[in-house]
Design a protein around this motif. Structure first.
Motif, mmCIF file in Angstrom:
data_model
loop_
_atom_site.group_PDB
_atom_site.id
_atom_site.type_symbol
_atom_site.label_atom_id
_atom_site.label_comp_id
_atom_site.label_asym_id
_atom_site.label_seq_id
_atom_site.Cartn_x
_atom_site.Cartn_y
_atom_site.Cartn_z
ATOM 1 N N UNK A 133 -16.253 -5.159 -5.102
ATOM 2 C CA UNK A 133 -17.043 -3.956 -5.712
ATOM 3 C C UNK A 133 -16.035 -2.874 -6.087
ATOM 4 N N UNK A 134 -15.893 -2.743 -7.365
ATOM 5 C CA UNK A 134 -14.968 -1.672 -8.030
ATOM 6 C C UNK A 134 -15.861 -0.394 -8.682
ATOM 7 N N UNK A 135 -15.243 0.436 -8.902
ATOM 8 C CA UNK A 135 -15.741 1.442 -9.613
ATOM 9 C C UNK A 135 -16.404 2.501 -8.769
ATOM 10 N N UNK A 136 -16.176 2.657 -7.424
ATOM 11 C CA UNK A 136 -16.851 3.118 -6.495
ATOM 12 C C UNK A 136 -18.387 3.224 -6.613
ATOM 13 N N UNK A 137 -19.149 4.287 -6.559
ATOM 14 C CA UNK A 137 -20.544 4.345 -6.694
ATOM 15 C C UNK A 137 -20.947 4.343 -8.104
ATOM 16 N N UNK A 138 -20.068 4.906 -8.759
ATOM 17 C CA UNK A 138 -20.378 4.948 -10.317
ATOM 18 C C UNK A 138 -20.527 6.468 -10.711
ATOM 19 N N UNK A 139 -20.473 7.145 -9.542
ATOM 20 C CA UNK A 139 -20.789 8.605 -9.675
ATOM 21 C C UNK A 139 -19.651 9.300 -9.218
ATOM 22 N N UNK A 140 -19.178 10.613 -9.949
ATOM 23 C CA UNK A 140 -18.211 11.581 -9.263
ATOM 24 C C UNK A 140 -18.545 12.186 -7.976
ATOM 25 N N UNK A 141 -17.615 12.796 -7.250
ATOM 26 C CA UNK A 141 -18.145 13.448 -5.810
ATOM 27 C C UNK A 141 -18.351 12.502 -4.780
ATOM 28 N N UNK A 142 -18.074 11.336 -4.892
ATOM 29 C CA UNK A 142 -18.479 10.342 -3.895
ATOM 30 C C UNK A 142 -17.094 9.767 -3.554
ATOM 31 N N UNK A 143 -16.767 9.388 -2.282
ATOM 32 C CA UNK A 143 -15.641 8.408 -1.904
ATOM 33 C C UNK A 143 -15.958 7.170 -2.125
ATOM 34 N N UNK A 144 -14.919 6.212 -2.183
ATOM 35 C CA UNK A 144 -15.026 4.691 -1.716
ATOM 36 C C UNK A 144 -15.552 4.503 -0.439
ATOM 37 N N UNK A 145 -15.461 5.499 0.432
ATOM 38 C CA UNK A 145 -15.880 4.967 1.889
ATOM 39 C C UNK A 145 -17.547 5.173 1.691
ATOM 40 N N UNK A 146 -18.059 6.113 0.797
ATOM 41 C CA UNK A 146 -19.319 6.073 0.498
ATOM 42 C C UNK A 146 -19.752 4.718 -0.138
ATOM 43 N N UNK A 147 -19.073 4.286 -1.137
ATOM 44 C CA UNK A 147 -19.262 3.213 -1.878
ATOM 45 C C UNK A 147 -19.379 1.827 -0.786
ATOM 46 N N UNK A 148 -18.425 1.752 0.039
ATOM 47 C CA UNK A 148 -18.590 0.813 1.086
ATOM 48 C C UNK A 148 -19.848 0.767 1.954
ATOM 49 N N UNK A 149 -20.387 1.871 2.539
ATOM 50 C CA UNK A 149 -21.472 2.147 3.163
ATOM 51 C C UNK A 149 -22.688 1.600 2.304
#
Length: 240
Positions: A133-149
Motif C-alpha cells: 500500500x503506497x500513497x499514504x492515506x491519499x490525504x495531506x496532514x496524515x502520516x504513513x503510521x496512520x495509513x498503516x492503522x
C-alpha cells in the motif's frame, strides 16, 4: 494453532522509508531491500497473508531542504509520491525473489500502479499475494503510521507490525538514556499514560479503538519478523 503454525493469518507490516536506506544518507540500498524482502518472504511462505504500508522518508530526505517553507499540503503530496517510488522498488525486489505482489496507491497514478480498492486488496491477500500500500492515506496532514492503522483495520489484519531500527518500545530513548528499559508487553492505556511515542497519536488511537494490537520490532534483526508471526516473544506487544 500448533507449535509450527503461525499465530496470525493476516498481518499489516509498516515499513519506514528510512529502513530502505541501510547505511546510506538517503535513497534505496539494494542489499538492505533484498534482506527485508527475504524476511517478508519467510513469513509469506508460512501461509501468512501480508499487507505492507511503506513510508517515503528515504527519498523525501534528499529533497527536504528544498521543501523548507513549502506549503504543508504540497510537501505531503511529494512525500506520498515518494512512497509510490518505494512501493515499486519493493515490488521489483519481491519479483526478483520469486514472490507475487501488487502495488496499490491511494493517489491515482494508474499508468504506474493500481488504485487502492479495498475489496481487490483483500482478494489479492486471499490469493496469497503480498499487497504493498503506497500513497499514504491519499490525504495531506496524515502520516504513513496512520495509513498503516487505517489499512490494517480495512483489510481485517489481526495485528499491525511496526518495523523499526530498534528492538521494541523503551521507557526512554535508549540512545540517550542507558537506564532505559525495554517492555515485552504494554497496554494501550499504559503507553498513553507514560507518553511513549509508539506511533503518531491518530494512528495509535485508531488501533486502540479498533482493538488492533501493535508489535514494534527491529526489521534488521534476522528472523524477527518470522518470530513475531509465530507468536514468539519479539520486540514489544501493545495490547488492548
Amino acid at each position: 494453532m500448533s507449535e509450527t503454525s503461525p499465530s496470525y493469518k493476516r498481518i499489516l507490516l509498516k515499513l519506514s522509508g528510512e529502513a530502505l536506506m541501510g547505511g546510506d544518507a538517503y535513497g534505496i540500498n539494494r542489499q538492505t531491500i533484498w534482506a527485508i524482502v527475504a524476511e517478508i518472504k519467510g513469513v509469506v511462505d508460512l501461509g501468512v497473508q501480508v499487507g505492507v504500508v511503506i513510508g517515503g522518508g528515504n527519498i523525501f530526505r534528499g529533497v527536504a531542504p528544498a521543501a523548507r517553507g513549502m506549503d504543508r499540503a504540497q510537501a505531503d503530496y511529494m512525500g506520498m509520491l515518494a512512497t509510490v517510488m518505494n512501493g515499486l522498488a519493493l515490488h521489483d525486489a519481491m519479483r526478483a525473489a520469486g514472490m507475487v505482489s501488487r502495488v496499490q496507491s491511494a493517489l491515482n497514478i494508474e499508468q504506474v500502479v493500481e488504485p487502492y480498492i479495498r475489496a481487490k486488496a483483500i482478494r489479492y491477500l486471499e490469493q496469497g499475494r503480498t499487497v504493498i500500500f503506497s500513497g499514504g492515506t491519499g490525504n495531506p496532514f496524515f502520516t504513513t503510521d496512520t495509513a498503516a492503522a487505517l489499512r490494517g483495520a480495512e483489510i481485517g489484519a489481526e495485528i499491525v507490525l511496526k518495523a523499526t531500527k530498534v528492538d521494541g518500545i523503551y521507557s526512554a530513548d535508549p540512545n540517550k538514556d542507558p537506564q532505559a528499559t525495554r517492555y515485552d508487553r504494554i497496554s494501550f492505556d499504559d503507553a498513553i499514560a507514560q507518553n511513549l511515542a509508539v506511533m503518531d497519536a491518530t494512528a495509535f488511537a485508531l488501533c486502540r479503538d479498533q482493538k488492533l494490537p501493535i508489535n514494534v520490532f527491529s526489521i534488521f534483526k534476522q528472523g524477527a519478523l518470522k518470530r513475531v508471526a509465530m507468536g514468539e516473544k519479539e520486540g514489544t506487544l501493545v495490547y488492548c
